[in-house]
Motif scaffolding. Structure first.
Motif, mmCIF file in Angstrom:
data_model
loop_
_atom_site.group_PDB
_atom_site.id
_atom_site.type_symbol
_atom_site.label_atom_id
_atom_site.label_comp_id
_atom_site.label_asym_id
_atom_site.label_seq_id
_atom_site.Cartn_x
_atom_site.Cartn_y
_atom_site.Cartn_z
ATOM 1 N N ARG A 9 50.917 12.164 7.096
ATOM 2 C CA ARG A 9 50.642 13.275 8.000
ATOM 3 C C ARG A 9 49.192 13.295 8.491
ATOM 4 N N PHE B 45 49.022 22.222 11.606
ATOM 5 C CA PHE B 45 49.404 22.596 10.238
ATOM 6 C C PHE B 45 48.894 21.556 9.244
ATOM 7 N N ALA B 46 49.050 20.277 9.594
ATOM 8 C CA ALA B 46 48.590 19.194 8.710
ATOM 9 C C ALA B 46 47.067 19.225 8.563
ATOM 10 N N ASN C 4 45.114 21.951 8.846
ATOM 11 C CA ASN C 4 44.766 23.106 8.004
ATOM 12 C C ASN C 4 45.090 22.862 6.534
ATOM 13 N N TRP C 5 46.198 22.185 6.290
ATOM 14 C CA TRP C 5 46.565 21.843 4.904
ATOM 15 C C TRP C 5 45.485 20.958 4.290
ATOM 16 N N ASP D 101 42.363 22.983 3.456
ATOM 17 C CA ASP D 101 42.549 23.780 2.236
ATOM 18 C C ASP D 101 42.428 22.918 0.985
ATOM 19 N N LYS D 102 42.953 21.704 1.047
ATOM 20 C CA LYS D 102 42.949 20.807 -0.107
ATOM 21 C C LYS D 102 41.574 20.188 -0.332
#
Length: 525
Positions: free
Chosen positions: A488, A507-508, A510-511, A514-515
């Motif tokens: 992704r 979305f990918a 933002n993920w 966050d990580k």
């Protein structure tokens, strides 16, 4: 020497022509060349009394001729009425807006061409916003007066409301399409009467016969309505203000037809009178470089490969900011600190070129490049280092995997890839682990042009696999762990070997943020 430099700079006019596709931008460019005497034919309009078929079109690339669109900036330099004019005809297609944006950094004024049947269109608005941010003069040419279009008052109102710029009508149409009588020229205080394809009549507003209503056209309702509208604008509209024009707050508006040439010469005469000569430019350190200073300075805003396919050459387009260029002089390439001898330089007229001996601030010259130059490079003469600000670079949104169809032509493939990428229309990446070629672009048409040019200019046919849209984000190499990559968020390297993540979607991205909150992601623009 100093007096001559001042004189030469003052007579320079360097401008770009911007518009939505099909508004008539290329046609008006050719008429400007026609009236300057640089060409003898412009599109379908032949100059009166000329038997030669010699002409030069500004759309010089073969694919442009086939598609009927401009996909690359072309530069034309002509003498007109004692002025040295540098015309930059920019791509109209939105997929090539990055080339246009960079070109707009190299001009002192803009001509905005508007279709009178359509008014302000999306690409026109987008390009206007770029020009407006620079605060440079904008001259508006309302085109296609030879066809029925929208009401002139509506067009001027839309110009002000949609673009947020004051407008001043320099002339006013008397009719439109089949009912076109001519132009009421407020700037020159005269009427321009359209009699036929090849003959126009100029009538001074103080002409006794006009004042007494002895011309037949004065009995026409079209004439009386146009005069009424023009007088209304004169009384209730904006006042002409040269200072507001110079800072891009007021646009002089001209009506005419680029196809027939009606009103174009009037526009050009007013433009060279009102447009500014080259202005001072600020460097990255805040120093202001005056165009009449002795030392040569300039920057590269465009690189074009194969302008002459027979010689497989590369030309770097240089906007001269200050001083005088002389053939054979040495300059310093700021990025590398190396000396560059300017022995082979050209001046342009679309696809025609000739070597030049000298040039001045405001001029655009071409340097033959063997691969040492890049878009945005600064060159300067003298001992004091100069660096102009970076030119805009867009973050690509669409991506394709690219591979040669014939492995026996790897050399042509690699050469074509490297040279076309250096032009800046597409960006080159390699997958981090497999070293596959990936190209990114702002618009899909760029891929078509890229593939076409590889085949026709480098004899390298390629397979292209669509990767769809991605979100490209650069990362500091010190913060990179290759294990961060996944299906992704593909990890690649750009052509300067900097790591880049291609995210599948927002979305990918933002993920990932966050990580990995410690990682800073960057985009180009």
């Amino acid at each position: 020497m100093e007096e001559n430099l001042n004189k030469e700079v003052k007579r320079r006019r360097t401008f770009a022509i911007i518009s939505h596709p099909d508004a008539g931008k290329t046609t008006i460019t050719e008429h400007l060349l026609l009236y300057s005497g640089a060409i003898r034919e412009a599109g379908t309009v032949k100059a009166k009394g000329k038997k030669s078929n010699k002409f030069a079109k500004s759309d010089w690339m073969e694919i442009e001729k086939q598609r009927g669109i401009s996909v690359t900036s072309s530069v034309m330099q002509v003498d007109y009425d004692g002025y040295q004019i540098n015309i930059v005809d920019t791509p109209g297609h939105e997929d090539f807006s990055e080339d246009t944006y960079r070109t707009l950094m190299a001009v002192d004024a803009c001509v905005m061409v508007v279709d009178t049947g359509k008014g302000i269109e999306p690409q026109t608005k987008k390009l206007f916003e770029v020009v407006s941010k620079r605060g440079i003069p904008i001259f508006t040419f309302m085109n296609k007066l030879d066809r029925d279009g929208r009401e002139p008052l509506d067009l001027v109102s839309e110009l002000e409301e949609v673009l947020g710029i004051d407008a001043y009508a320099m002339n006013w149409p008397m009719g439109m399409g089949k009912t076109l009588l001519g132009l009421y020229n407020l700037y020159n205080q005269r009427l321009e009467i359209r009699h036929s394809q090849d003959e126009d009549e100029l009538i001074d507003l103080a002409d006794p016969m006009l004042l007494q209503g002895q011309y037949d056209f004065t009995k026409s309702s079209i004439y009386s309505q146009a005069i009424e509208e023009a007088d209304l604008l004169h009384e209730a509209g904006n006042q002409f203000d040269r200072e507001k024009v110079n800072c891009g707050k007021l646009t002089p508006v001209f009506f005419g037809s680029a196809l027939t040439g009606f009103g174009v010469q009037t526009f050009l005469d007013a433009f060279v009178d009102l447009a500014p000569s080259p202005a001072a430019v600020e460097t990255v350190t805040g120093e202001v470089i005056d165009p009449v200073q002795k030392n040569l300075t300039g920057f590269i805003f465009k690189i074009q490969a194969n302008m002459n396919p027979a010689h497989r050459d590369r030309i770097a387009f240089v906007r001269i900011i200050s001083g005088k260029f002389e053939k054979g002089m040495n300059v310093t390439l700021q990025r590398t600190g190396k000396t560059l001898r300017m022995a082979h330089t050209t001046q342009f007229l679309a696809d025609s070129r000739e070597e030049i001996q000298d040039a001045y601030a405001g001029d655009i010259i071409g340097l033959y490049d063997t691969g040492n130059l890049q878009i945005g490079d600064t060159i300067y003469a003298g001992n004091q280092e100069v660096q102009f600000p970076d030119l805009p670079q867009f973050t690509p949104e669409l991506f394709m995997k690219v591979s040669p169809k014939n492995v026996m032509k790897q050399k042509s493939f690699h050469k074509g890839m490297q040279q076309l990428v250096q032009e800046g229309a597409v960006q080159l990446y390699r997958s981090y682990h497999t070293e596959e070629y990936i190209i990114g672009a702002v618009g899909a048409l760029q891929f078509e042009v890229f593939q076409y040019r590889l085949k026709n200019e480098y004899n390298a046919e390629v397979e292209m696999e669509n990767m769809g849209s991605k979100i490209a984000r650069w990362i500091d190499p010190a913060e990179l762990d290759p294990k961060m990559s996944s299906s992704r968020n593909l990890l690649v390297r750009d052509r300067f070997d900097q790591p880049v993540f291609l995210f599948e979607n927002m979305f990918a991205e933002n993920w990932f943020k966050d990580k990995h909150p410690e990682v800073h992601l960057k985009q180009l623009m």
